[in-house]
Write a protein that holds these residues in place. Structure first.
Motif, PDB file in Angstrom:
ATOM      1  N   GLN A   1      -0.742   8.810 -44.723  1.00 45.50           N
ATOM      2  CA  GLN A   1      -1.898   9.595 -45.166  1.00 45.50           C
ATOM      3  C   GLN A   1      -1.713  11.083 -44.907  1.00 45.50           C
ATOM      4  O   GLN A   1      -2.070  11.920 -45.755  1.00 45.50           O
ATOM      5  CB  GLN A   1      -3.158   9.092 -44.457  1.00 45.50           C
ATOM      6  CG  GLN A   1      -3.571   7.680 -44.858  1.00 45.50           C
ATOM      7  CD  GLN A   1      -4.708   7.141 -43.999  1.00 45.50           C
ATOM      8  OE1 GLN A   1      -4.792   7.439 -42.806  1.00 45.50           O
ATOM      9  NE2 GLN A   1      -5.579   6.345 -44.600  1.00 45.50           N
ATOM     10  N   ASN A   2      -1.143  11.423 -43.764  1.00 47.26           N
ATOM     11  CA  ASN A   2      -1.061  12.835 -43.372  1.00 47.26           C
ATOM     12  C   ASN A   2       0.193  13.545 -43.869  1.00 47.26           C
ATOM     13  O   ASN A   2       0.144  14.728 -44.235  1.00 47.26           O
ATOM     14  CB  ASN A   2      -1.126  12.951 -41.842  1.00 47.26           C
ATOM     15  CG  ASN A   2      -2.442  12.441 -41.283  1.00 47.26           C
ATOM     16  OD1 ASN A   2      -3.472  12.505 -41.942  1.00 47.26           O
ATOM     17  ND2 ASN A   2      -2.412  11.919 -40.064  1.00 47.26           N
ATOM     18  N   ASP A   3       1.334  12.849 -43.862  1.00 47.94           N
ATOM     19  CA  ASP A   3       2.610  13.501 -44.176  1.00 47.94           C
ATOM     20  C   ASP A   3       3.160  13.154 -45.552  1.00 47.94           C
ATOM     21  O   ASP A   3       4.057  13.855 -46.045  1.00 47.94           O
ATOM     22  CB  ASP A   3       3.656  13.129 -43.111  1.00 47.94           C
ATOM     23  CG  ASP A   3       3.253  13.588 -41.716  1.00 47.94           C
ATOM     24  OD1 ASP A   3       2.358  14.451 -41.608  1.00 47.94           O
ATOM     25  OD2 ASP A   3       3.822  13.077 -40.731  1.00 47.94           O
TER      26      ASP A   3
ATOM     27  N   ALA B   1      -3.030  -7.719 -26.698  1.00 51.06           N
ATOM     28  CA  ALA B   1      -1.828  -7.649 -27.529  1.00 51.06           C
ATOM     29  C   ALA B   1      -2.193  -7.351 -28.978  1.00 51.06           C
ATOM     30  O   ALA B   1      -1.499  -6.584 -29.662  1.00 51.06           O
ATOM     31  CB  ALA B   1      -1.042  -8.955 -27.438  1.00 51.06           C
ATOM     32  N   TYR B   2      -3.286  -7.942 -29.439  1.00 48.68           N
ATOM     33  CA  TYR B   2      -3.718  -7.691 -30.819  1.00 48.68           C
ATOM     34  C   TYR B   2      -4.148  -6.238 -31.000  1.00 48.68           C
ATOM     35  O   TYR B   2      -3.732  -5.577 -31.963  1.00 48.68           O
ATOM     36  CB  TYR B   2      -4.863  -8.625 -31.204  1.00 48.68           C
ATOM     37  CG  TYR B   2      -5.370  -8.374 -32.609  1.00 48.68           C
ATOM     38  CD1 TYR B   2      -4.581  -8.680 -33.719  1.00 48.68           C
ATOM     39  CD2 TYR B   2      -6.625  -7.797 -32.825  1.00 48.68           C
ATOM     40  CE1 TYR B   2      -5.034  -8.427 -35.008  1.00 48.68           C
ATOM     41  CE2 TYR B   2      -7.078  -7.549 -34.106  1.00 48.68           C
ATOM     42  CZ  TYR B   2      -6.282  -7.863 -35.198  1.00 48.68           C
ATOM     43  OH  TYR B   2      -6.723  -7.608 -36.466  1.00 48.68           O
ATOM     44  N   GLN B   3      -4.961  -5.735 -30.078  1.00 46.04           N
ATOM     45  CA  GLN B   3      -5.399  -4.347 -30.185  1.00 46.04           C
ATOM     46  C   GLN B   3      -4.224  -3.383 -30.155  1.00 46.04           C
ATOM     47  O   GLN B   3      -4.196  -2.390 -30.891  1.00 46.04           O
ATOM     48  CB  GLN B   3      -6.387  -4.031 -29.050  1.00 46.04           C
ATOM     49  CG  GLN B   3      -7.738  -4.710 -29.199  1.00 46.04           C
ATOM     50  CD  GLN B   3      -8.414  -4.399 -30.522  1.00 46.04           C
ATOM     51  OE1 GLN B   3      -8.377  -3.266 -31.001  1.00 46.04           O
ATOM     52  NE2 GLN B   3      -9.021  -5.415 -31.118  1.00 46.04           N
ATOM     53  N   GLU B   4      -3.231  -3.684 -29.326  1.00 47.27           N
ATOM     54  CA  GLU B   4      -2.042  -2.831 -29.253  1.00 47.27           C
ATOM     55  C   GLU B   4      -1.290  -2.844 -30.580  1.00 47.27           C
ATOM     56  O   GLU B   4      -0.845  -1.801 -31.067  1.00 47.27           O
ATOM     57  CB  GLU B   4      -1.142  -3.311 -28.120  1.00 47.27           C
ATOM     58  CG  GLU B   4       0.066  -2.442 -27.868  1.00 47.27           C
ATOM     59  CD  GLU B   4       0.889  -2.956 -26.698  1.00 47.27           C
ATOM     60  OE1 GLU B   4       1.849  -3.706 -26.929  1.00 47.27           O
ATOM     61  OE2 GLU B   4       0.542  -2.612 -25.550  1.00 47.27           O
ATOM     62  N   SER B   5      -1.141  -4.024 -31.175  1.00 41.61           N
ATOM     63  CA  SER B   5      -0.433  -4.130 -32.457  1.00 41.61           C
ATOM     64  C   SER B   5      -1.184  -3.383 -33.558  1.00 41.61           C
ATOM     65  O   SER B   5      -0.569  -2.749 -34.428  1.00 41.61           O
ATOM     66  CB  SER B   5      -0.249  -5.598 -32.847  1.00 41.61           C
ATOM     67  OG  SER B   5      -1.469  -6.191 -33.253  1.00 41.61           O
ATOM     68  N   GLN B   6      -2.511  -3.426 -33.515  1.00 44.90           N
ATOM     69  CA  GLN B   6      -3.315  -2.716 -34.508  1.00 44.90           C
ATOM     70  C   GLN B   6      -3.195  -1.201 -34.351  1.00 44.90           C
ATOM     71  O   GLN B   6      -3.157  -0.460 -35.346  1.00 44.90           O
ATOM     72  CB  GLN B   6      -4.778  -3.144 -34.365  1.00 44.90           C
ATOM     73  CG  GLN B   6      -5.048  -4.560 -34.854  1.00 44.90           C
ATOM     74  CD  GLN B   6      -5.182  -4.645 -36.362  1.00 44.90           C
ATOM     75  OE1 GLN B   6      -6.192  -4.257 -36.928  1.00 44.90           O
ATOM     76  NE2 GLN B   6      -4.151  -5.127 -37.019  1.00 44.90           N
ATOM     77  N   GLN B   7      -3.123  -0.746 -33.125  1.00 46.61           N
ATOM     78  CA  GLN B   7      -2.958   0.686 -32.880  1.00 46.61           C
ATOM     79  C   GLN B   7      -1.622   1.183 -33.418  1.00 46.61           C
ATOM     80  O   GLN B   7      -1.536   2.273 -34.003  1.00 46.61           O
ATOM     81  CB  GLN B   7      -3.085   0.974 -31.385  1.00 46.61           C
ATOM     82  CG  GLN B   7      -4.492   0.785 -30.844  1.00 46.61           C
ATOM     83  CD  GLN B   7      -4.549   0.767 -29.330  1.00 46.61           C
ATOM     84  OE1 GLN B   7      -3.545   1.015 -28.650  1.00 46.61           O
ATOM     85  NE2 GLN B   7      -5.705   0.457 -28.773  1.00 46.61           N
ATOM     86  N   ILE B   8      -0.566   0.373 -33.225  1.00 46.41           N
ATOM     87  CA  ILE B   8       0.753   0.730 -33.764  1.00 46.41           C
ATOM     88  C   ILE B   8       0.685   0.795 -35.283  1.00 46.41           C
ATOM     89  O   ILE B   8       1.195   1.737 -35.912  1.00 46.41           O
ATOM     90  CB  ILE B   8       1.818  -0.284 -33.304  1.00 46.41           C
ATOM     91  CG1 ILE B   8       1.995  -0.220 -31.782  1.00 46.41           C
ATOM     92  CG2 ILE B   8       3.147  -0.032 -34.013  1.00 46.41           C
ATOM     93  CD1 ILE B   8       2.856  -1.349 -31.219  1.00 46.41           C
ATOM     94  N   TYR B   9       0.056  -0.209 -35.860  1.00 48.93           N
ATOM     95  CA  TYR B   9      -0.058  -0.269 -37.337  1.00 48.93           C
ATOM     96  C   TYR B   9      -0.809   0.967 -37.851  1.00 48.93           C
ATOM     97  O   TYR B   9      -0.368   1.628 -38.800  1.00 48.93           O
ATOM     98  CB  TYR B   9      -0.807  -1.556 -37.734  1.00 48.93           C
ATOM     99  CG  TYR B   9      -0.464  -2.070 -39.115  1.00 48.93           C
ATOM    100  CD1 TYR B   9      -0.534  -1.251 -40.241  1.00 48.93           C
ATOM    101  CD2 TYR B   9      -0.088  -3.402 -39.299  1.00 48.93           C
ATOM    102  CE1 TYR B   9      -0.223  -1.725 -41.505  1.00 48.93           C
ATOM    103  CE2 TYR B   9       0.234  -3.889 -40.566  1.00 48.93           C
ATOM    104  CZ  TYR B   9       0.154  -3.047 -41.659  1.00 48.93           C
ATOM    105  OH  TYR B   9       0.472  -3.525 -42.909  1.00 48.93           O
ATOM    106  N   GLN B  10      -1.917   1.289 -37.212  1.00 49.59           N
ATOM    107  CA  GLN B  10      -2.722   2.435 -37.655  1.00 49.59           C
ATOM    108  C   GLN B  10      -1.941   3.742 -37.545  1.00 49.59           C
ATOM    109  O   GLN B  10      -2.080   4.632 -38.402  1.00 49.59           O
ATOM    110  CB  GLN B  10      -4.000   2.523 -36.832  1.00 49.59           C
ATOM    111  CG  GLN B  10      -4.922   3.674 -37.244  1.00 49.59           C
ATOM    112  CD  GLN B  10      -5.354   3.586 -38.691  1.00 49.59           C
ATOM    113  OE1 GLN B  10      -5.936   2.599 -39.119  1.00 49.59           O
ATOM    114  NE2 GLN B  10      -5.055   4.630 -39.464  1.00 49.59           N
ATOM    115  N   ALA B  11      -1.089   3.854 -36.535  1.00 54.68           N
ATOM    116  CA  ALA B  11      -0.288   5.068 -36.386  1.00 54.68           C
ATOM    117  C   ALA B  11       0.647   5.257 -37.582  1.00 54.68           C
ATOM    118  O   ALA B  11       0.842   6.390 -38.053  1.00 54.68           O
ATOM    119  CB  ALA B  11       0.506   5.006 -35.083  1.00 54.68           C
ATOM    120  N   TYR B  12       1.214   4.161 -38.076  1.00 57.73           N
ATOM    121  CA  TYR B  12       2.096   4.260 -39.245  1.00 57.73           C
ATOM    122  C   TYR B  12       1.295   4.555 -40.503  1.00 57.73           C
ATOM    123  O   TYR B  12       1.760   5.296 -41.392  1.00 57.73           O
ATOM    124  CB  TYR B  12       2.900   2.975 -39.396  1.00 57.73           C
ATOM    125  CG  TYR B  12       4.010   2.825 -38.359  1.00 57.73           C
ATOM    126  CD1 TYR B  12       4.947   3.825 -38.175  1.00 57.73           C
ATOM    127  CD2 TYR B  12       4.106   1.684 -37.571  1.00 57.73           C
ATOM    128  CE1 TYR B  12       5.960   3.696 -37.234  1.00 57.73           C
ATOM    129  CE2 TYR B  12       5.115   1.538 -36.622  1.00 57.73           C
ATOM    130  CZ  TYR B  12       6.035   2.551 -36.458  1.00 57.73           C
ATOM    131  OH  TYR B  12       7.039   2.435 -35.520  1.00 57.73           O
TER     132      TYR B  12
END
Length: 390
Positions: A223-225, A207-218
């Motif tokens: 950074q990109n847009d 669950a923690y890794q999933e939450s971190q992946q969501i955070y990193q996507a935002y």
């Protein structure tokens, strides 16, 4: 839980009785608090990218916050309740405030109407939607301000906040278009669900890794847009006491909120915080001691053998569990009371009128405002600290 022992409570009972001030007390065990702070300091030392942010609602007492701020070398605070904002601003010259939940626009307007001299203070207002962002933009225009805006993102808790990439892009677009009134300061993603989900549904680590992946996507969207809004010093806030141990090992965040775990009420028991000590107690005096429970309308029960005495205590029905004397518990049939709660103790318990019984709060944020003072217990003495009552 090395402090949960007979010697500690017997000593505390004796010291309270010598004070001759027999009201319910909310007590902070200074030794346990110090041990918790030492542990946290050590953990943060190894997680150099993380800046600690102290959650005010969970530690709602100025003297307590000052001690913690000094020990952790931080003046970053998370505020959830507007009346608790001014005491922080007035007491900490370098206060960096992040709101932990969105404030109704009328409250933001009220704050700036009543506190013109705090208009340039370092306050990050949390915004959870495009609609609220437009309301805050109107406030900024009304007062000719440049509001600091932190965007709430949903990283799996599903308590609101941005939950699609398009929503974040829409809000960042508004900020980028109105930089004279709005300053983007970062993201906030609360992940309390990580340790609360039953393992049969999802393991905490997953669950923690999933939450971190969501955070990193935002983060990547910014950074990109929206590279013009990106800064290395953006406040990328996450955590909370339940997920503290995960963040200090690895986190995409740079700003870590926590509070309750420093006092460790029972809601924060669990493997990830097992090294921490309970440091918050309710002590309340015994008003009456009866040989056994007498239930109204059931006199025939009085003739049966009784394994428990009945005590009536000063107050009761707090969000707390009776913890001492051993075996103490509310009566399942008699009912709860906030005035004179009846509790049972084993028949062989040595206890008298004016002795104190002890409870462990399940939360700190719910309990502290119910008491006008916290009593810091250190070296057999008590120091009274004013709490935030509102």
């Amino acid at each position: 839980m090395s402090r949960l022992n007979t010697i500690f409570f017997e000593q505390l009972n004796g010291d309270l009785k010598r004070r001759e001030y027999a009201l319910p007390h909310l007590i902070v065990d200074a030794q346990a608090l110090e041990q918790n702070l030492q542990y946290v300091t050590t953990q943060l030392r190894d997680a150099k990218q993380l800046q600690p942010r102290i959650v005010v609602k969970s530690l709602a007492c100025l003297e307590l916050l000052k001690i913690i701020s000094q020990k952790l070398s931080t003046q970053r605070f998370m505020v959830f309740h507007l009346p608790q904002l001014l005491p922080i601003l007035e007491s900490f010259s370098g206060a960096d405030i992040l709101f932990g939940k969105p404030m109704p626009v009328s409250l933001v307007k009220y704050f700036y109407n009543e506190n013109h001299h705090w208009q340039s203070s370092n306050i990050q207002w949390l915004v959870d939607s495009h609609e609220r962002l437009l309301e805050y933009l109107d406030i900024a225009k009304l007062f000719a301000l440049r509001l600091k805006i932190n965007i709430e993102i949903d990283v799996g808790l599903h308590r609101g906040g941005v939950n699609t990439k398009s929503s974040l892009k829409q809000m960042l677009g508004v900020i980028q278009e109105h930089t004279e009134y709005l300053e983007f300061t970062g993201l906030m993603g609360y992940d309390a669900h990580v340790t609360k989900l039953p393992s049969i549904i999802k393991k905490s680590e997953d669950a923690y890794q999933e939450s971190q992946q969501i955070y990193q996507a935002y983060i990547s969207i910014i950074q990109n847009d929206f590279s013009k809004l990106w800064r290395d010093d953006l406040c990328l806030n996450g955590g909370g006491s339940p997920s503290f141990s995960f963040h200090v090992k690895h986190s995409v965040c740079n700003d870590l909120s926590f509070g309750s775990m420093l006092l460790k009420p029972s809601d924060f028991d669990g493997d990830t915080l097992s090294v921490l000590q309970p440091a918050l107690w309710i002590a309340t005096p015994v008003l009456k001691v009866l040989p056994h429970t007498q239930l109204p309308g059931l006199p025939f029960l009085n003739k049966l053998p009784h394994a428990y005495k009945a005590l009536f205590v000063y107050g009761g029905y707090w969000m707390a569990d009776y913890i001492y004397p051993k075996g103490i518990r509310p009566h399942v049939l008699y009912g709860r009371s906030t005035n004179q709660e009846m509790v049972n103790v084993p028949k062989n318990t040595e206890i008298e009128v004016d002795d104190f019984v002890f409870l462990r709060p399940t939360q700190s944020e719910a309990i502290i405002p119910q008491f006008s003072k916290l009593y810091c217990y250190q070296n057999r003495h008590f120091e009274a600290w004013e709490s935030f009552r509102e």
